[in-house]
Every structure is written in C-alpha cells, then in structure tokens.
Write a protein that holds these residues in place. Structure first.
Motif, PDB file in Angstrom:
ATOM      1  N   LYS A 280       4.835   3.474  -6.705  1.00 59.77           N
ATOM      2  CA  LYS A 280       3.504   2.883  -6.909  1.00 59.77           C
ATOM      3  C   LYS A 280       2.611   3.023  -5.672  1.00 59.77           C
ATOM      4  N   SER A 281       3.212   3.141  -4.487  1.00 52.99           N
ATOM      5  CA  SER A 281       2.402   3.261  -3.265  1.00 52.99           C
ATOM      6  C   SER A 281       2.080   4.697  -2.904  1.00 52.99           C
ATOM      7  N   LEU A 282       2.670   5.638  -3.596  1.00 51.65           N
ATOM      8  CA  LEU A 282       2.448   7.039  -3.244  1.00 51.65           C
ATOM      9  C   LEU A 282       1.121   7.517  -3.813  1.00 51.65           C
TER      10      LEU A 282
ATOM     11  N   SER B  79       3.258  13.742   4.571  1.00 50.43           N
ATOM     12  CA  SER B  79       3.589  12.624   3.661  1.00 50.43           C
ATOM     13  C   SER B  79       4.951  12.051   4.043  1.00 50.43           C
ATOM     14  N   ILE B  80       5.187  10.823   3.598  1.00 50.15           N
ATOM     15  CA  ILE B  80       6.428  10.141   4.006  1.00 50.15           C
ATOM     16  C   ILE B  80       6.783   9.059   2.998  1.00 50.15           C
ATOM     17  N   PHE B  81       8.069   8.802   2.819  1.00 53.49           N
ATOM     18  CA  PHE B  81       8.484   7.510   2.254  1.00 53.49           C
ATOM     19  C   PHE B  81       9.844   7.128   2.820  1.00 53.49           C
ATOM     20  N   ILE B  82      10.038   5.838   2.957  1.00 47.09           N
ATOM     21  CA  ILE B  82      11.352   5.295   3.309  1.00 47.09           C
ATOM     22  C   ILE B  82      11.913   4.767   1.984  1.00 47.09           C
ATOM     23  N   GLY B  83      12.938   5.443   1.488  1.00 52.03           N
ATOM     24  CA  GLY B  83      13.466   5.126   0.153  1.00 52.03           C
ATOM     25  C   GLY B  83      14.359   3.894   0.134  1.00 52.03           C
TER      26      GLY B  83
ATOM     27  N   TRP C  29      12.570  -1.104   5.370  1.00 52.04           N
ATOM     28  CA  TRP C  29      11.125  -1.204   5.590  1.00 52.04           C
ATOM     29  C   TRP C  29      10.860  -2.208   6.721  1.00 52.04           C
ATOM     30  N   GLY C  30       9.810  -1.955   7.467  1.00 51.70           N
ATOM     31  CA  GLY C  30       9.382  -2.901   8.503  1.00 51.70           C
ATOM     32  C   GLY C  30      10.201  -2.829   9.780  1.00 51.70           C
ATOM     33  N   LYS C  31      10.977  -1.783   9.940  1.00 50.10           N
ATOM     34  CA  LYS C  31      11.810  -1.677  11.148  1.00 50.10           C
ATOM     35  C   LYS C  31      11.344  -0.562  12.087  1.00 50.10           C
ATOM     36  N   GLY C  32      10.199   0.003  11.774  1.00 46.22           N
ATOM     37  CA  GLY C  32       9.642   1.018  12.667  1.00 46.22           C
ATOM     38  C   GLY C  32      10.113   2.442  12.385  1.00 46.22           C
ATOM     39  N   TYR C  33      10.890   2.624  11.296  1.00 45.06           N
ATOM     40  CA  TYR C  33      11.437   3.968  11.061  1.00 45.06           C
ATOM     41  C   TYR C  33      10.364   4.962  10.596  1.00 45.06           C
ATOM     42  N   ALA C  34       9.399   4.504   9.800  1.00 37.18           N
ATOM     43  CA  ALA C  34       8.328   5.434   9.382  1.00 37.18           C
ATOM     44  C   ALA C  34       7.487   5.823  10.586  1.00 37.18           C
ATOM     45  N   THR C  35       7.222   4.864  11.464  1.00 36.89           N
ATOM     46  CA  THR C  35       6.440   5.153  12.667  1.00 36.89           C
ATOM     47  C   THR C  35       7.148   6.216  13.506  1.00 36.89           C
ATOM     48  N   GLU C  36       8.440   6.013  13.722  1.00 36.68           N
ATOM     49  CA  GLU C  36       9.175   6.978  14.548  1.00 36.68           C
ATOM     50  C   GLU C  36       9.242   8.353  13.875  1.00 36.68           C
TER      51      GLU C  36
ATOM     52  N   ASP D  83      -5.284   0.757  -0.755  1.00 36.56           N
ATOM     53  CA  ASP D  83      -4.646  -0.559  -0.570  1.00 36.56           C
ATOM     54  C   ASP D  83      -3.248  -0.473   0.065  1.00 36.56           C
ATOM     55  N   ASN D  84      -2.860   0.694   0.547  1.00 35.01           N
ATOM     56  CA  ASN D  84      -1.551   0.819   1.213  1.00 35.01           C
ATOM     57  C   ASN D  84      -1.711   0.461   2.696  1.00 35.01           C
ATOM     58  N   LYS D  85      -1.825  -0.860   2.926  1.00 38.45           N
ATOM     59  CA  LYS D  85      -2.215  -1.337   4.262  1.00 38.45           C
ATOM     60  C   LYS D  85      -1.207  -0.980   5.344  1.00 38.45           C
TER      61      LYS D  85
ATOM     62  N   ILE E  32      -1.592   2.735   6.239  1.00 36.76           N
ATOM     63  CA  ILE E  32      -2.844   2.982   6.976  1.00 36.76           C
ATOM     64  C   ILE E  32      -2.734   2.439   8.403  1.00 36.76           C
ATOM     65  N   HIS E  33      -2.083   1.297   8.537  1.00 36.47           N
ATOM     66  CA  HIS E  33      -1.866   0.723   9.877  1.00 36.47           C
ATOM     67  C   HIS E  33      -1.092   1.715  10.767  1.00 36.47           C
ATOM     68  N   ILE E  34      -0.036   2.287  10.219  1.00 35.47           N
ATOM     69  CA  ILE E  34       0.767   3.250  11.002  1.00 35.47           C
ATOM     70  C   ILE E  34      -0.098   4.446  11.404  1.00 35.47           C
TER      71      ILE E  34
ATOM     72  N   ASN F  17      -3.356   4.796  11.676  1.00 36.67           N
ATOM     73  CA  ASN F  17      -4.357   4.452  12.695  1.00 36.67           C
ATOM     74  C   ASN F  17      -3.707   4.321  14.062  1.00 36.67           C
ATOM     75  N   LYS F  18      -2.557   3.624  14.056  1.00 34.33           N
ATOM     76  CA  LYS F  18      -1.875   3.368  15.325  1.00 34.33           C
ATOM     77  C   LYS F  18      -1.471   4.679  16.017  1.00 34.33           C
ATOM     78  N   LEU F  19      -1.107   5.669  15.204  1.00 34.80           N
ATOM     79  CA  LEU F  19      -0.635   6.927  15.788  1.00 34.80           C
ATOM     80  C   LEU F  19      -1.764   7.911  16.053  1.00 34.80           C
TER      81      LEU F  19
HETATM   82  C1  LIG Z   1       4.711   2.727   3.925  1.00 36.96           C
HETATM   83  C2  LIG Z   1       6.115   2.953   4.481  1.00 36.96           C
HETATM   84  C3  LIG Z   1       6.306   4.451   4.717  1.00 36.96           C
HETATM   85  C4  LIG Z   1       6.254   2.195   5.794  1.00 36.96           C
HETATM   86  O1  LIG Z   1       7.549   2.410   6.314  1.00 36.96           O
HETATM   87  P1  LIG Z   1       8.191   1.408   7.388  1.00 36.96           P
HETATM   88  O2  LIG Z   1       9.383   2.061   7.981  1.00 36.96           O
HETATM   89  O3  LIG Z   1       8.336   0.083   6.775  1.00 36.96           O
HETATM   90  O4  LIG Z   1       7.018   1.351   8.471  1.00 36.96           O
HETATM   91  P2  LIG Z   1       7.119   0.833   9.966  1.00 36.96           P
HETATM   92  O5  LIG Z   1       8.135  -0.254  10.046  1.00 36.96           O
HETATM   93  O6  LIG Z   1       7.278   2.002  10.887  1.00 36.96           O
HETATM   94  O7  LIG Z   1       5.657   0.270  10.215  1.00 36.96           O
HETATM   95  C5  LIG Z   1       5.056  -0.646   9.339  1.00 36.96           C
HETATM   96  C6  LIG Z   1       3.814  -1.186  10.030  1.00 36.96           C
HETATM   97  O8  LIG Z   1       2.941  -1.738   9.044  1.00 36.96           O
HETATM   98  C7  LIG Z   1       2.557  -3.045   9.460  1.00 36.96           C
HETATM   99  N1  LIG Z   1       2.232  -3.778   8.252  1.00 36.96           N
HETATM  100  C8  LIG Z   1       3.053  -4.267   7.317  1.00 36.96           C
HETATM  101  N2  LIG Z   1       2.341  -4.857   6.337  1.00 36.96           N
HETATM  102  C9  LIG Z   1       1.030  -4.723   6.670  1.00 36.96           C
HETATM  103  C10 LIG Z   1      -0.194  -5.129   6.071  1.00 36.96           C
HETATM  104  N3  LIG Z   1      -0.208  -5.785   4.918  1.00 36.96           N
HETATM  105  N4  LIG Z   1      -1.348  -4.822   6.691  1.00 36.96           N
HETATM  106  C11 LIG Z   1      -1.353  -4.131   7.866  1.00 36.96           C
HETATM  107  N5  LIG Z   1      -0.209  -3.729   8.480  1.00 36.96           N
HETATM  108  C12 LIG Z   1       0.970  -4.019   7.883  1.00 36.96           C
HETATM  109  C13 LIG Z   1       3.755  -3.551  10.223  1.00 36.96           C
HETATM  110  O9  LIG Z   1       3.418  -4.650  11.046  1.00 36.96           O
HETATM  111  C14 LIG Z   1       4.142  -2.309  11.015  1.00 36.96           C
HETATM  112  O10 LIG Z   1       3.299  -2.118  12.101  1.00 36.96           O
HETATM  113  P3  LIG Z   1       3.730  -2.501  13.622  1.00 36.96           P
HETATM  114  O11 LIG Z   1       4.973  -1.709  13.927  1.00 36.96           O
HETATM  115  O12 LIG Z   1       2.562  -2.070  14.457  1.00 36.96           O
HETATM  116  O13 LIG Z   1       3.975  -3.973  13.632  1.00 36.96           O
HETATM  117  C15 LIG Z   1       7.217   2.417   3.505  1.00 36.96           C
HETATM  118  O14 LIG Z   1       6.945   1.094   3.185  1.00 36.96           O
HETATM  119  C16 LIG Z   1       7.308   3.225   2.223  1.00 36.96           C
HETATM  120  O15 LIG Z   1       8.007   4.230   2.178  1.00 36.96           O
HETATM  121  N6  LIG Z   1       6.585   2.779   1.167  1.00 36.96           N
HETATM  122  C17 LIG Z   1       6.580   3.477  -0.114  1.00 36.96           C
HETATM  123  C18 LIG Z   1       5.960   4.874  -0.051  1.00 36.96           C
HETATM  124  C19 LIG Z   1       4.667   4.936   0.744  1.00 36.96           C
HETATM  125  O16 LIG Z   1       3.819   4.059   0.678  1.00 36.96           O
HETATM  126  N7  LIG Z   1       4.518   6.031   1.509  1.00 36.96           N
HETATM  127  C20 LIG Z   1       3.291   6.292   2.254  1.00 36.96           C
HETATM  128  C21 LIG Z   1       2.334   6.954   1.347  1.00 36.96           C
HETATM  129  S1  LIG Z   1       0.877   7.452   2.210  1.00 36.96           S
END
Ligand SMILES: CC(C)(COP(=O)(O)OP(=O)(O)OC[C@H]1O[C@@H](n2cnc3c(N)ncnc32)[C@H](O)[C@@H]1OP(=O)(O)O)[C@@H](O)C(=O)NCCC(=O)NCCS
Length: 181
Positions: free
Chosen positions: A31-33, A91-95, A100-107, A132-134, A137-139, A141-143
C-alpha cells in the motif's frame, strides 16, 4: 557485495523468490509503494527473480541483509539505468516489518547511492514517493534528495487518485552531504 555497518547488499539468489512472494502479498508493504497492486504467485516471482539474475541489464536490484545473521530483510534498487544521461530510479522496501524504524532503509539508501555515484558513474538518481509516505519522505530529505515536483493524481490506488512526489539527488549533492557511510 556492498558492505555497510549493520547491513550488506547482495545479488539475488534463486531461493529469494519464496521470501519475496510473501512480501509482495503483504498489503502493509504494497500500500505504501508508488505502483499499482498486482497479483503475485510463487511461480511468477520465481520467473521474476530468474529474469533479474540472468537477463536484466537495465536494472540493478539488490537484497538487503543483516550483517549479524545474514537474514534477508528487503530490496533496494536502481532501475531504468540510463547510460546516456546517467540517470537511474531509486526504490526500496524493508519486507520484514519487525525491522522497520531501525535505520536499515536509511543505511541501505546511503550504500546504494554511494555505489551508483562512485561505481556506476551515475549523475542523477531520482525517485517517486506517495505524498503520504511520511517516513520515506523523511529519509529522502535527510539524505539530501531535493523535491522536483508533484505528479498530480498520477497513481490510482485503493479507489483514489494519489499525488506522487518526484525527488532526486545529483552526484555533487551526494558528495557534499558529508554523512557517514
Ligand atoms: C518506508 C520504509 C522503507 C522505511 O524503512 P525503515 O527501515 O523503517 O526506515 P528507517 O528506520 O531507516 O528510517 C525511518 C525514518 O522515518 C522517520 N519516521 C517514521 N514515521 C514518520 C512520520 N510519520 N513522519 C516523519 N518521519 C517519520 C523515523 O523517525 C526515521 O527517521 P530518523 O532515523 O531520522 O529518526 C519501510 O517502512 C518500508 O519498506 N515501507 C513499505 C514500502 C515503502 O514505503 N517503500 C518506500 C516507497 S518510496
């Protein structure tokens, strides 16, 4: 293999199709893709993986794995590789949702950007993301990705038209980011 602090990125193995089939049928992920939902069977996924391994010059698709136990937790991609304009789509997803939320997508994003710019000589890496994939988008912007614009109501999903944000990062912007890899 691209090795990071807590994760590494590797090529797909044929057996990965089993895990991928599970993720591609998980609505919390799809749903987030920024693409449409499609039906996935394990047979189809097997062919898709085979194609990615043996027959896909235009896309670089990698498995994200944990250093600590080699667990395969997601995918990160540079697709639509354009060797004239030196562009590619990220593109990316953490399956595995427990990660989620452990910094793996950022890394993973940092690692593949570095690879794209310093090993594949790309100049611009772009992405689209649902408005709406906040967290995504946060990641981005940060990078250091910059927003280029909005693709208005360009994705029909869950009975609604959604805006997609288009973002990109250029090689020199990445090099000036100064964050740890
Ligand atoms: C989106 C996704 C890739 C993130 O992966 P993740 O490993 O959880 O991401 P990270 O832990 O590296 O980072 C998440 C960041 O989002 C922030 N965050 C979480 N919820 C948030 C919100 N509602 N608003 C703003 N920032 C938010 C976290 O604080 C964190 O940032 P920080 O490290 O600066 O504190 C993962 O949830 C996913 O695979 N989702 C489904 C598929 C998807 O959406 N893919 C991307 C399509 S573009």
């Amino acid at each position: 293999m691209i090795i990071g602090e807590r994760i590494y990125l590797r090529a797909f193995e044929l057996e990965d199709y089993k895990t991928l089939t599970k993720w591609r049928n998980d609505r919390d992920i799809t749903k987030s893709l920024g693409g449409n939902y499609f039906f996935v069977s394990s047979e189809r996924e097997k062919k898709w993986i085979e194609n990615s391994i043996f027959n896909d010059e235009h896309n670089l698709r990698l498995a994200i794995c944990l250093n600590e136990n080699n667990e395969y937790i997601g995918n990160v991609n540079l697709t639509n590789l354009d060797w004239i304009n030196r562009n590619a789509e990220f593109s990316i997803f953490i399956g595995e949702k427990k990660y989620w939320g452990k910094g793996y997508a950022t890394e993973s994003t940092k690692l593949i950007l570095d690879f794209g710019f310093s090993q594949r000589n790309l100049y611009r890496i772009y992405l689209t993301v649902l408005e709406d994939n906040k967290s995504a988008i946060h990641i981005y912007n940060k990078l250091g990705f910059k927003t280029e614009g909005v693709l208005r109501k360009s994705l029909f999903k869950d009975n609604k038209y959604h805006n997609l944000i288009i973002m990109s990062i250029l090689k020199e912007e990445f090099e000036n980011c100064n964050y740890e890899l």
